[in-house]
Scaffold this motif. Structure first.
Motif, PDB file in Angstrom:
ATOM      1  N   GLU A  72     -23.538  79.489  -3.492  1.00  0.00           N
ATOM      2  CA  GLU A  72     -22.125  79.838  -3.645  1.00  0.00           C
ATOM      3  C   GLU A  72     -21.693  80.852  -2.583  1.00  0.00           C
ATOM      4  OE1 GLU A  72     -21.527  81.173  -7.667  1.00  0.00           O
ATOM      5  OE2 GLU A  72     -22.240  79.287  -8.505  1.00  0.00           O
ATOM      6  N   ALA A  73     -22.508  81.867  -2.358  1.00  0.00           N
ATOM      7  CA  ALA A  73     -22.187  82.881  -1.346  1.00  0.00           C
ATOM      8  C   ALA A  73     -22.187  82.254   0.052  1.00  0.00           C
ATOM      9  CB  ALA A  73     -23.180  84.034  -1.415  1.00  0.00           C
ATOM     10  N   GLY A  74     -23.132  81.373   0.309  1.00  0.00           N
ATOM     11  CA  GLY A  74     -23.170  80.688   1.594  1.00  0.00           C
ATOM     12  C   GLY A  74     -21.893  79.915   1.847  1.00  0.00           C
ATOM     13  N   GLU A  75     -21.428  79.183   0.847  1.00  0.00           N
ATOM     14  CA  GLU A  75     -20.193  78.392   0.978  1.00  0.00           C
ATOM     15  C   GLU A  75     -18.974  79.286   1.161  1.00  0.00           C
ATOM     16  OE1 GLU A  75     -19.941  75.204   1.348  1.00  0.00           O
ATOM     17  OE2 GLU A  75     -21.910  74.519   0.692  1.00  0.00           O
ATOM     18  N   LYS A  76     -18.976  80.440   0.510  1.00  0.00           N
ATOM     19  CA  LYS A  76     -17.812  81.327   0.542  1.00  0.00           C
ATOM     20  C   LYS A  76     -17.711  82.121   1.844  1.00  0.00           C
ATOM     21  CE  LYS A  76     -15.462  84.799  -2.257  1.00  0.00           C
ATOM     22  NZ  LYS A  76     -15.461  85.525  -3.525  1.00  0.00           N
ATOM     23  N   TYR A  77     -18.840  82.628   2.358  1.00  0.00           N
ATOM     24  CA  TYR A  77     -18.789  83.573   3.470  1.00  0.00           C
ATOM     25  C   TYR A  77     -19.304  83.036   4.808  1.00  0.00           C
ATOM     26  CZ  TYR A  77     -17.870  86.832  -0.280  1.00  0.00           C
ATOM     27  OH  TYR A  77     -17.321  87.461  -1.363  1.00  0.00           O
ATOM     28  N   PHE A  78     -20.015  81.927   4.790  1.00  0.00           N
ATOM     29  CA  PHE A  78     -20.586  81.364   6.006  1.00  0.00           C
ATOM     30  C   PHE A  78     -19.966  80.005   6.287  1.00  0.00           C
ATOM     31  CE2 PHE A  78     -23.571  84.491   4.605  1.00  0.00           C
ATOM     32  CZ  PHE A  78     -24.208  84.958   5.735  1.00  0.00           C
ATOM     33  N   ALA A 136     -36.121  73.376   1.821  1.00  0.00           N
ATOM     34  CA  ALA A 136     -34.807  73.753   2.358  1.00  0.00           C
ATOM     35  C   ALA A 136     -33.718  72.891   1.717  1.00  0.00           C
ATOM     36  CB  ALA A 136     -34.792  73.575   3.870  1.00  0.00           C
ATOM     37  N   VAL A 137     -32.644  73.534   1.249  1.00  0.00           N
ATOM     38  CA  VAL A 137     -31.564  72.800   0.586  1.00  0.00           C
ATOM     39  C   VAL A 137     -30.204  72.953   1.282  1.00  0.00           C
ATOM     40  CG1 VAL A 137     -32.672  72.746  -1.668  1.00  0.00           C
ATOM     41  CG2 VAL A 137     -31.172  74.651  -1.094  1.00  0.00           C
ATOM     42  N   ALA A 138     -30.044  73.962   2.108  1.00  0.00           N
ATOM     43  CA  ALA A 138     -28.763  74.147   2.800  1.00  0.00           C
ATOM     44  C   ALA A 138     -28.975  75.060   4.001  1.00  0.00           C
ATOM     45  CB  ALA A 138     -27.728  74.767   1.861  1.00  0.00           C
ATOM     46  N   ALA A 139     -28.088  74.911   4.971  1.00  0.00           N
ATOM     47  CA  ALA A 139     -28.092  75.799   6.132  1.00  0.00           C
ATOM     48  C   ALA A 139     -26.660  76.248   6.389  1.00  0.00           C
ATOM     49  CB  ALA A 139     -28.658  75.100   7.358  1.00  0.00           C
ATOM     50  N   PHE A 140     -26.542  77.489   6.828  1.00  0.00           N
ATOM     51  CA  PHE A 140     -25.244  78.088   7.094  1.00  0.00           C
ATOM     52  C   PHE A 140     -25.308  78.854   8.405  1.00  0.00           C
ATOM     53  CE2 PHE A 140     -25.810  77.901   2.501  1.00  0.00           C
ATOM     54  CZ  PHE A 140     -24.660  77.221   2.100  1.00  0.00           C
ATOM     55  N   SER A 141     -24.171  78.956   9.076  1.00  0.00           N
ATOM     56  CA  SER A 141     -24.118  79.783  10.270  1.00  0.00           C
ATOM     57  C   SER A 141     -23.139  80.920  10.040  1.00  0.00           C
ATOM     58  CB  SER A 141     -23.730  78.961  11.501  1.00  0.00           C
ATOM     59  OG  SER A 141     -22.531  78.289  11.296  1.00  0.00           O
ATOM     60  N   PHE A 142     -23.384  82.031  10.710  1.00  0.00           N
ATOM     61  CA  PHE A 142     -22.488  83.178  10.618  1.00  0.00           C
ATOM     62  C   PHE A 142     -21.135  82.777  11.188  1.00  0.00           C
ATOM     63  CE2 PHE A 142     -26.489  85.297  10.031  1.00  0.00           C
ATOM     64  CZ  PHE A 142     -26.210  86.422   9.261  1.00  0.00           C
ATOM     65  N   PRO A 143     -20.060  83.216  10.555  1.00  0.00           N
ATOM     66  CA  PRO A 143     -18.718  82.841  11.044  1.00  0.00           C
ATOM     67  C   PRO A 143     -18.397  83.524  12.372  1.00  0.00           C
ATOM     68  CG  PRO A 143     -18.537  84.361   9.186  1.00  0.00           C
ATOM     69  CD  PRO A 143     -20.002  84.042   9.364  1.00  0.00           C
TER      70      PRO A 143
END
Length: 143
Positions: A72-78, A136-143
């Motif tokens: 949830e945090a990954g989707e919201k902030y990254f 591994a289930v998801a990857a995010f990049s810094f905005p």
């Protein structure tokens, strides 16, 4: 393929945390952090402050919880990023046990290698292969 400048900066910042001891719920370079604390510390170094206050969490939160807090945090902030393969500087989120919530994160420092905070080892650079890739289930990049 060109690498976005933010990715290079994220990796350089993550390498600055290498050797930081593991300490549950901490986020202080050189003194102690857990996996979330590592990501939080890099965020602060990039942007000056964290996007939200992190509530207290128990060491076993990933075994007793049912809410996908990290995702949830990954989707919201990254920004959502490719998982296969994750790019340089990507934050990869893992399910340590099948059927459990995602409870661990690391950053890709170069192809096939990640930096993460590990209990008993601190912040280390390790191969991102086999065991880790399967979880591994998801990857995010810094905005």
């Amino acid at each position: 393929m060109t690498v976005p400048p933010i990715s290079n900066e994220v990796v350089a910042l993550a390498r600055g945390w290498l050797g930081t001891p593991y300490h549950h719920q901490a986020s202080v370079k050189g003194a102690g952090c857990d996996c979330l604390g590592l990501v939080r510390g890099i965020w602060r170094e990039l942007y000056g402050s964290e996007p939200q206050k992190v509530p207290a969490y128990s060491p076993d939160w990933g075994e007793v919880g049912t809410r996908e807090t990290l995702l949830e945090a990954g989707e919201k902030y990254f920004q959502r990023a490719e998982l296969d393969p994750p790019g340089l500087g990507a934050v990869v989120v893992f399910r340590v046990r099948s059927g459990a919530i995602a409870k661990h994160a690391g950053l890709i420092s170069r192809p096939g290698v990640m930096i993460h905070a590990q209990e008993g080892a601190g912040v280390v650079e390790v191969p991102y292969s086999g065991w880790w890739q399967r979880r591994a289930v998801a990857a995010f990049s810094f905005p």
